[in-house]
Design a protein around this motif. Sequence first.
Motif, PDB file in Angstrom:
ATOM      1  N   MET A 198       5.520  -3.433  11.492  1.00  8.05           N
ATOM      2  CA  MET A 198       4.658  -2.876  10.459  1.00  8.05           C
ATOM      3  C   MET A 198       3.289  -3.548  10.517  1.00  8.05           C
ATOM      4  SD  MET A 198       7.249  -2.587   7.232  1.00  8.05           S
ATOM      5  CE  MET A 198       5.930  -2.061   6.187  1.00  8.05           C
ATOM      6  N   LYS A 199       2.261  -2.807  10.213  1.00 13.20           N
ATOM      7  CA  LYS A 199       0.925  -3.390  10.153  1.00 13.20           C
ATOM      8  C   LYS A 199       0.831  -4.260   8.907  1.00 13.20           C
ATOM      9  CE  LYS A 199      -1.378   0.400  12.495  1.00 13.20           C
ATOM     10  NZ  LYS A 199      -2.391   1.451  12.389  1.00 13.20           N
ATOM     11  N   SER A 200       0.282  -5.439   9.063  1.00 14.53           N
ATOM     12  CA  SER A 200       0.213  -6.363   7.936  1.00 14.53           C
ATOM     13  C   SER A 200      -1.113  -6.277   7.181  1.00 14.53           C
ATOM     14  CB  SER A 200       0.426  -7.800   8.416  1.00 14.53           C
ATOM     15  OG  SER A 200      -0.592  -8.142   9.328  1.00 14.53           O
ATOM     16  N   GLY A 257      -2.924  -3.504   5.941  1.00 15.71           N
ATOM     17  CA  GLY A 257      -2.982  -2.597   4.807  1.00 15.71           C
ATOM     18  C   GLY A 257      -4.373  -2.017   4.651  1.00 15.71           C
ATOM     19  N   GLY A 258      -4.425  -0.836   4.068  1.00 17.52           N
ATOM     20  CA  GLY A 258      -5.707  -0.188   3.880  1.00 17.52           C
ATOM     21  C   GLY A 258      -6.271  -0.444   2.500  1.00 17.52           C
ATOM     22  N   VAL A 302      -6.490   1.684   0.041  1.00 15.54           N
ATOM     23  CA  VAL A 302      -5.652   2.273  -1.005  1.00 15.54           C
ATOM     24  C   VAL A 302      -4.489   1.344  -1.349  1.00 15.54           C
ATOM     25  CG1 VAL A 302      -4.150   4.221  -1.584  1.00 15.54           C
ATOM     26  CG2 VAL A 302      -6.290   4.619  -0.352  1.00 15.54           C
ATOM     27  N   GLY A 303      -3.855   0.771  -0.349  1.00 11.28           N
ATOM     28  CA  GLY A 303      -2.754  -0.155  -0.592  1.00 11.28           C
ATOM     29  C   GLY A 303      -3.191  -1.378  -1.380  1.00 11.28           C
ATOM     30  N   LYS A 304      -4.355  -1.908  -1.027  1.00  9.20           N
ATOM     31  CA  LYS A 304      -4.877  -3.064  -1.748  1.00  9.20           C
ATOM     32  C   LYS A 304      -5.246  -2.695  -3.177  1.00  9.20           C
ATOM     33  CE  LYS A 304      -6.526  -5.399   2.361  1.00  9.20           C
ATOM     34  NZ  LYS A 304      -7.667  -5.845   3.141  1.00  9.20           N
ATOM     35  N   ILE A 333      -3.868  -0.313  -5.019  1.00 10.21           N
ATOM     36  CA  ILE A 333      -2.628  -0.132  -5.771  1.00 10.21           C
ATOM     37  C   ILE A 333      -2.037  -1.487  -6.136  1.00 10.21           C
ATOM     38  CG2 ILE A 333      -0.228   0.672  -5.594  1.00 10.21           C
ATOM     39  CD1 ILE A 333      -1.301   3.046  -3.974  1.00 10.21           C
ATOM     40  N   GLY A 334      -2.037  -2.425  -5.207  1.00 11.84           N
ATOM     41  CA  GLY A 334      -1.553  -3.771  -5.486  1.00 11.84           C
ATOM     42  C   GLY A 334      -2.360  -4.452  -6.586  1.00 11.84           C
TER      43      GLY A 334
END
Length: 66
Positions: free
Chosen positions: A9-11, A13-14, A16-18, A20-21
């Motif tokens: 998995m890519k660690s 993150g894009g 959008v992922g950041k 949302i976090g």
Amino acid sequence: MAKNNFPVMKSGGGLVGKAIGLVVGLAIVVLIVKYPADSASWASGAAHGVGVVIDGVVKFLRALFG
């Protein structure tokens, strides 16, 4: 033949992922600050649930391996 047989998995993150976090983390902080008694109760319940799961796994392994 490939060097790694397992998908990685890519660690990074894009964006959008950041985002949302960040929103989830901020919501948790606001929840804890605004409702500390409820948050403590939920944390206690979650810890109890984790303990029950661990006890179940231990009982299963003891039954499996004697």
